[in-house]
Design a protein around this motif. Structure first.
Motif, PDB file in Angstrom:
ATOM      1  N   GLU A   1      -2.263  10.993  -6.094  1.00  0.00           N
ATOM      2  CA  GLU A   1      -2.980  10.061  -5.204  1.00  0.00           C
ATOM      3  C   GLU A   1      -2.166   8.830  -4.881  1.00  0.00           C
TER       4      GLU A   1
ATOM      5  N   LYS B   1      -1.863   2.708  -0.811  1.00  0.00           N
ATOM      6  CA  LYS B   1      -1.321   1.442  -0.552  1.00  0.00           C
ATOM      7  C   LYS B   1      -1.992   0.201  -0.786  1.00  0.00           C
TER       8      LYS B   1
ATOM      9  N   THR C   1       0.770   8.518  -4.540  1.00  0.00           N
ATOM     10  CA  THR C   1       1.711   8.820  -3.224  1.00  0.00           C
ATOM     11  C   THR C   1       1.040   8.203  -1.808  1.00  0.00           C
ATOM     12  N   TYR C   2      -0.412   8.352  -1.709  1.00  0.00           N
ATOM     13  CA  TYR C   2      -1.114   7.925  -0.690  1.00  0.00           C
ATOM     14  C   TYR C   2      -1.837   6.352  -0.772  1.00  0.00           C
TER      15      TYR C   2
END
Length: 78
Positions: A19, A24, A21-22
């Motif tokens: 997660e 922000k 990676t996704y």
């Protein structure tokens, strides 16, 4: 920041979705609408992360350390 003898191990990736990676973090709206700014810069934040992890690894009271760090952040202290 960890000190002498610091090492790390990269875990093998089994193809699972991470997660992080996704995720922000965008604080631009808080800055624009609320006038918010962080009390700590990157180096100080990293120092606190290291401090917390070392304490946790030494089996110290993680809750107490967490609350102390939150209080220091709120007061703008290092």
């Amino acid at each position: 920041m960890w000190g002498d003898g610091a090492t790390y191990k990269v875990a093998s990736d089994s193809g699972a979705v991470h997660e992080a990676t996704y995720l922000k973090l965008d604080c631009s709206k808080a800055k624009a609408c609320l006038g918010w700014h962080p009390n700590w810069g990157l180096n100080e934040a990293l120092e606190k992360i290291v401090e917390w992890n070392k304490a946790y690894a030494a089996d110290r009271d993680a809750r107490r350390i967490t609350l102390e760090q939150i209080g220091a952040y709120e007061r703008g202290l290092g």
